[in-house]
Design an enzyme around this catalytic site. Structure first.
Site, mmCIF file in Angstrom:
data_model
loop_
_atom_site.group_PDB
_atom_site.id
_atom_site.type_symbol
_atom_site.label_atom_id
_atom_site.label_comp_id
_atom_site.label_asym_id
_atom_site.label_seq_id
_atom_site.Cartn_x
_atom_site.Cartn_y
_atom_site.Cartn_z
ATOM 1 C CG ASN A 225 15.030 -64.299 51.354
ATOM 2 O OD1 ASN A 225 14.497 -64.667 50.311
ATOM 3 N ND2 ASN A 225 15.515 -65.152 52.246
ATOM 4 C CG ASP A 234 11.259 -69.951 48.371
ATOM 5 O OD1 ASP A 234 12.120 -69.957 49.275
ATOM 6 O OD2 ASP A 234 10.030 -69.961 48.597
ATOM 7 C CD GLU A 261 21.913 -68.912 54.010
ATOM 8 O OE1 GLU A 261 22.671 -68.219 54.697
ATOM 9 O OE2 GLU A 261 20.848 -69.386 54.439
#
Length: 342
Positions: A225, A234, A261
């Site tokens: 991220n 995503d 996750e």
């Protein structure tokens, strides 16, 4: 040619005959035939309005010489029916085909609007005759028109109710899906998965049917991220979900997204050896996920924890907890590993 006369008794008999039909559409079709006979009309049309501004209506029922007419679009352009949509009854005793070329073959015409309870125009009915100087019995036609009006209105209400019912069914299905599925991946959500896990645990306690739980975590997801952005994160979550789904037994095993996750697989009828084989297949498959991004190469690996239900377990939570311990142990050992915790 002698004009046909119609008696009220004949009209009532026609209404009685039509009333024996189960549906509004069948009622109107029978009535169209009866009106053809009663009034000497070779063509009878009963229509609902679709888009009058575009001269479009739809036939609900009708009769044209030797064939039934129904469920077909009708363009009013060039027809005397267009006059009816001013809201008035229209009668042409003769030479209607001179004014309206598309009425070729007919001399006389009668048409009347159909209104709903609020006075809104919902359609029309019309009769065509090849006889000149036809005298239409407007009183009897008005009587029949009220029955036609009621049935067309009923037909439209039934159709609207059906549409609303379909919308409600679709909405309920959507709400059900939203209540059990994770919106990002389409997998089961944690809440619904735990209900299924409880059911599997109860089956184990009653019938002794073993099952395994695999928890899967994307390695260094925070780094993904931070470096590649949340859209890339995503994308990774969706890709992992898709690949896990493709690897399990469809219609047997179940997959869910536990948290950000982390994923979980319920391996039905699995023992430790078969659960370990599935876990290793998943790990290898997921470790092959590699993507070229503007920021560089994004390579995915996952760690997997395994547990299998035991006779010593008193709750389903214990099975899931052991799988989570195995997952965290796999990460602590360097990630991209499978660890069984029994």
């Amino acid at each position: 040619m002698e004009q046909m006369t119609t008696q009220p008794e004949q009209v009532f008999r026609s209404l009685l005959k039509a009333s024996g039909e189960r549906s509004s559409r069948d009622f109107l079709q029978v009535l169209a035939h009866e009106m053809s006979t009663l009034f000497g009309a070779e063509r009878v049309l009963i229509a609902e309005s679709i888009d009058v501004s575009q001269n479009q209506v739809r036939l609900v029922a009708g009769f044209d010489g030797s064939q039934d007419l129904s469920d077909a679009a009708l363009d009013l352009s060039g027809l005397p029916c267009a006059e009816v949509y001013t809201g008035q009854k229209v009668s042409h005793a003769s030479r209607v085909n001179d004014t309206y070329p598309l009425a070729a073959g007919y001399q006389s015409y009668f048409g009347a609007p159909l209104l709903d309870a609020a006075g809104q125009l919902i359609g029309h009915y019309a009769l065509y005759s090849s006889l000149p100087d036809q005298t239409w019995d407007t009183d009897l036609l008005t009587l029949l028109g009220r029955s036609i009006e009621a049935e067309v209105h009923r037909l439209l209400l039934e159709r609207e109710q059906e549409r609303l019912s379909q919308e409600l069914t679709s909405l309920n299905e959507k709400l059900l899906q939203e209540s059990i599925l994770d919106p990002l991946t389409g997998l089961l959500n944690r809440q619904h998965f735990t209900q299924l896990l409880l059911g599997e645990f109860l089956r184990f306690k009653r019938y002794g049917e073993s099952f395994g739980v695999l928890t899967i975590g994307v390695d260094e997801f925070r780094r993904i991220n931070d470096r590649f952005g949340h859209d890339a994160g995503d994308m990774v979550i969706r890709e992992v979900a898709n690949n896990v789904q493709q690897e399990i037994r469809h219609g047997v095993d179940m997959t869910a997204r536990l948290s950000g996750e982390e994923f979980v697989v319920l391996a039905v009828h699995a023992r430790l050896d078969s659960a370990a084989v599935l876990a290793e297949r998943l790990r290898r498959r997921l470790s092959q996920l590699t993507y070229t991004m503007p920021e560089g190469t994004l390579k995915v690996t996952c760690s997997v924890g395994i547990s299998v239900v035991s006779q010593d377990d008193t709750t389903w939570e214990q099975v899931l907890k052991r799988a989570n311990v195995g997952l965290y142990e796999a990460k602590s050992r360097g990630r991209n590993q499978v660890v069984a915790w029994v």
